[in-house]
Structures are given as C-alpha cells and as structure tokens.
Design a protein around this motif. Sequence first.
Motif, short mmCIF file in Angstrom:
data_model
loop_
_atom_site.label_atom_id
_atom_site.label_comp_id
_atom_site.label_asym_id
_atom_site.label_seq_id
_atom_site.Cartn_x
_atom_site.Cartn_y
_atom_site.Cartn_z
N LYS A 130 0.85 -1.19 0.00
CA LYS A 130 0.00 0.00 0.00
C LYS A 130 0.88 1.24 0.00
CE LYS A 130 -4.10 -1.88 2.16
NZ LYS A 130 -5.06 -1.77 3.27
N LYS A 131 0.37 2.29 -0.61
CA LYS A 131 1.19 3.49 -0.75
C LYS A 131 0.93 4.47 0.39
CE LYS A 131 2.99 6.45 -4.35
NZ LYS A 131 4.32 6.27 -3.81
N LYS A 132 2.00 4.89 1.01
CA LYS A 132 1.86 5.89 2.07
C LYS A 132 1.56 7.23 1.43
CE LYS A 132 4.54 7.03 6.07
NZ LYS A 132 5.66 6.43 6.76
N PRO A 133 0.54 7.93 1.89
CA PRO A 133 0.19 9.19 1.20
C PRO A 133 1.27 10.26 1.35
CG PRO A 133 -1.26 8.79 3.09
CD PRO A 133 -0.34 7.61 3.00
N PHE A 134 1.44 11.02 0.30
CA PHE A 134 2.37 12.15 0.29
C PHE A 134 1.62 13.34 0.87
CE2 PHE A 134 4.26 15.76 -2.06
CZ PHE A 134 5.59 15.56 -1.74
N ASP A 135 2.30 14.16 1.67
CA ASP A 135 1.63 15.28 2.33
C ASP A 135 1.53 16.48 1.37
OD1 ASP A 135 0.67 17.25 3.99
OD2 ASP A 135 1.98 16.74 5.67
N GLN A 136 0.48 16.44 0.58
CA GLN A 136 0.25 17.46 -0.44
C GLN A 136 0.10 18.86 0.18
OE1 GLN A 136 0.36 17.07 -3.63
NE2 GLN A 136 -0.34 19.14 -4.16
N ARG A 137 -0.57 18.89 1.33
CA ARG A 137 -0.83 20.18 2.00
C ARG A 137 0.50 20.85 2.39
NH1 ARG A 137 -0.88 21.79 6.84
NH2 ARG A 137 -0.20 19.72 7.47
N LEU A 138 1.43 20.04 2.94
CA LEU A 138 2.72 20.59 3.34
C LEU A 138 3.52 21.03 2.11
CD1 LEU A 138 4.84 21.24 5.50
CD2 LEU A 138 5.64 18.88 5.33
N TYR A 139 3.42 20.24 1.05
CA TYR A 139 4.14 20.57 -0.18
C TYR A 139 3.69 21.96 -0.70
CZ TYR A 139 5.61 20.12 -5.09
OH TYR A 139 6.17 20.33 -6.32
N GLU A 140 2.38 22.14 -0.74
CA GLU A 140 1.87 23.42 -1.25
C GLU A 140 2.21 24.58 -0.32
OE1 GLU A 140 -2.25 22.64 -2.16
OE2 GLU A 140 -1.65 21.27 -3.76
N LEU A 141 2.15 24.32 0.98
CA LEU A 141 2.48 25.37 1.95
C LEU A 141 3.95 25.79 1.78
CD1 LEU A 141 1.80 27.07 4.53
CD2 LEU A 141 2.66 25.13 5.86
N ALA A 142 4.83 24.79 1.67
CA ALA A 142 6.27 25.09 1.56
C ALA A 142 6.52 25.95 0.33
CB ALA A 142 7.05 23.79 1.48
N LEU A 143 5.89 25.60 -0.79
CA LEU A 143 6.11 26.37 -2.01
C LEU A 143 5.51 27.77 -1.91
CD1 LEU A 143 5.77 23.80 -4.90
CD2 LEU A 143 7.74 24.38 -3.49
N ALA A 144 4.33 27.87 -1.30
CA ALA A 144 3.68 29.18 -1.15
C ALA A 144 4.55 30.10 -0.28
CB ALA A 144 2.30 29.00 -0.52
N LEU A 145 5.13 29.55 0.78
CA LEU A 145 5.92 30.38 1.69
C LEU A 145 7.26 30.78 1.08
CD1 LEU A 145 5.26 28.66 5.14
CD2 LEU A 145 4.14 30.65 4.16
N ALA A 146 7.74 29.97 0.15
CA ALA A 146 9.06 30.26 -0.44
C ALA A 146 8.97 31.17 -1.65
CB ALA A 146 9.74 28.95 -0.82
N ALA A 147 7.76 31.37 -2.16
CA ALA A 147 7.61 32.13 -3.42
C ALA A 147 8.00 33.60 -3.25
CB ALA A 147 6.17 32.02 -3.90
#
Length: 322
Positions: free
Chosen positions: A305-322
């Motif tokens: 089974k695939k462990k879910p990737f934390d999409q919310r954290l990914y988007e937050l990190a990119l938004a904060l770094a922009a």
Amino acid sequence: MDTIGVFTSGGDAPGMNACLRAVVRTALGAGLGVVGIRRGYAGMLCGEFEEMSRASVSNIIQLGGTIIKTARSEEFRRAEQRAQAASLVKEAGIEGLIAIGGDGTFRGAQRLWEEHSIPIIGVPATIDNDIYGTDETIGYDTAVNTALDAIDNIRDTATSHERLFFVEVMGRDAGFIALSVGAAGGAEMILVPEHGLSVRDMHDTILAGIGQGKTSSIIVVAEGDEEGGALEIAHKVRELGGVECRATILGHTQRGGRPTARDRILASELGAAAVRALLDGERGKMVGRVNAEIRLTPLPDSWGKKKPFDQRLYELALALAA
Ligand code: ADP
C-alpha cells in the motif's frame, strides 16, 4: 514461547540500536531468552547467533548504525537458502523473530512466516520513511535533521555568493525526506517523484524568480526524481541558459549519526510493542505508530500500500518560499 531472535537488516538507520535495546530488555523482562542474529539474513544463513543480556545493550541508545550489524543477502532470496536459515533458527531454539528493517527486510520476513511458520513481527527502520502503516519510520527524523544542517550550511554560501544550488537528498523512490527538508529549510523548490516538474518549467520559475530580484536559491531534489539527480538537473538547467548553478549530493552522510530524541523514543516504543505483539500471538505483521497510537499492519500491506504524500505541506512550503 521461551526464546526469540532479533536482527537488523537492509540499509542502516539511526535508532536501530535504541530499538534493539527495547526489544532485548522488554523480552528479558517478560522472562524470554533473546538471541541476537548478526548481519541480518546473511548471518541467519550461517548461524551467527549470540545470546543477548541486559548488559549487551548497555549504552547503545545514543549510537547510530547497529551493533549487531546489517547486511544485504542475495542468497536469502532463494527458497532453498531460506529453508536452510529457517532450520538453523529452529535448531537454535528460536520460536519467534523480530525483524528491524525496511520493505526488503519485510518481504523476506513474510516468506519466513509463510514458508516455515516462524512467527515474525517487523519493526520499520529506514531513513526513507516509505513504509505504509506508520507515520514515521525509525531513522527518518534523524536523516531529515542531518540533511537540514547541511542545507543550512549551503544556504550561507548560496546567499553570500548569490548562487542557485541544487541539493540532492536520499529517499529512494519517495520524496518524504525531500519534502520535510525542503519545508524546514525554506527551499525555493522541492523536486519529488510524487510531483513531476519538467526541467523547462523549473527553468521558467527560476528565471521568473531572478526577474523578481531573487539572488540565491536552494532547490531540494529527491534522489528518485524523474528528471534525474541534482548533477543531471543542474546540467540541463545550465544548458537552457541564463542561470548559473551548483549541485551537491548529500549521500551517505544522511544514513548515520546520533539518533534524535524523536527517533530514540519511536524506536523504544516500537521495539517494546513488537515483543508484546509476538507474545499476544500476532504473526506476519509490522508494528507502527499512527496518530500517536501503536498499530499492527499485515506485512504485505507495508510495501503493497502506498503511504500518502503530504500534499498540503508541499503546497504550503512552495507558497511560503515564493
Ligand atoms: P531494506 O530492508 O532496507 O528495504 P533491502 O531491500 O536491501 O533493504 O532488503 C534486505 C534484505 O531482505 C535483502 O538483502 C534480501 O536478503 C531480503 N529480501 C528483500 N526482498 C526479498 C524478497 N522478495 N524475498 C526474500 N528476501 C528478500
């Protein structure tokens, strides 16, 4: 059940020793004998067994690596060799096993259980965190913090020289380390296998950043990224023009080192839970911690089974770094 065996296998991970300590001391406390199997399946195949005592795991909670060693064994993938290992285990009076390792280790463990009815419980220990059935694997937190230290150092140089750095972190086919390190290190971009980002799009974003006055950047690259490793991506970006960049591969520096408090605690909890699971009659399962609770997962699910990737954290990190 009177005697259990314990081994570490596959890639080493900080916290394996803390887990071994917990297994040995919990088992001894429950009146069981404990045999340490050296060098994982390779040692099991040649009967490298040693009796463990409370003292044999003294002063190891803080040590990286594994005092009973680890190995990869191609031979163990063959059924006849596994039969040989199983008979050595049974001859030594070992009635249950605890396997500390990653998904390869668990595949081997499942075979021992299915083919030879040896009761076995897995404990997830790998820096990659790519195992279903536990929020974190033993070693992941330490590896993230080690990589983060390196990135903070590289940031000083990137800022001083006004440069773009691609930094490659480990993680095999998964982007867990890259995401955590990127989010915690304030990376401008995070390249992970879970999100295919083409070099051309990346190049456009870099140029847009430069246009907005960004003078230095750090882009974290997961080793399993589709566009290649940091060296290859840096080369492709240079070829597209207009960007000067450097590449660094952190490599095996991330595998060793003193385990963090979080890893030592996780390792202690899971090691103790694995012994309890064996005594409770659980077989062919992995112990994990999900939402701060101990949970058992059938071994095949741990890799199937695939462990879910934390999409919310990914988007937050990119938004904060922009
Ligand atoms: P990890 O446990 O860190 O994922 P590996 O993938 O190297 O490490 O696996 C450790 C060992 O487990 C291998 O060297 C091999 O002996 C055994 N193993 C892995 N896959 C299998 C399999 N499909 N069948 C039997 N044994 C396996």
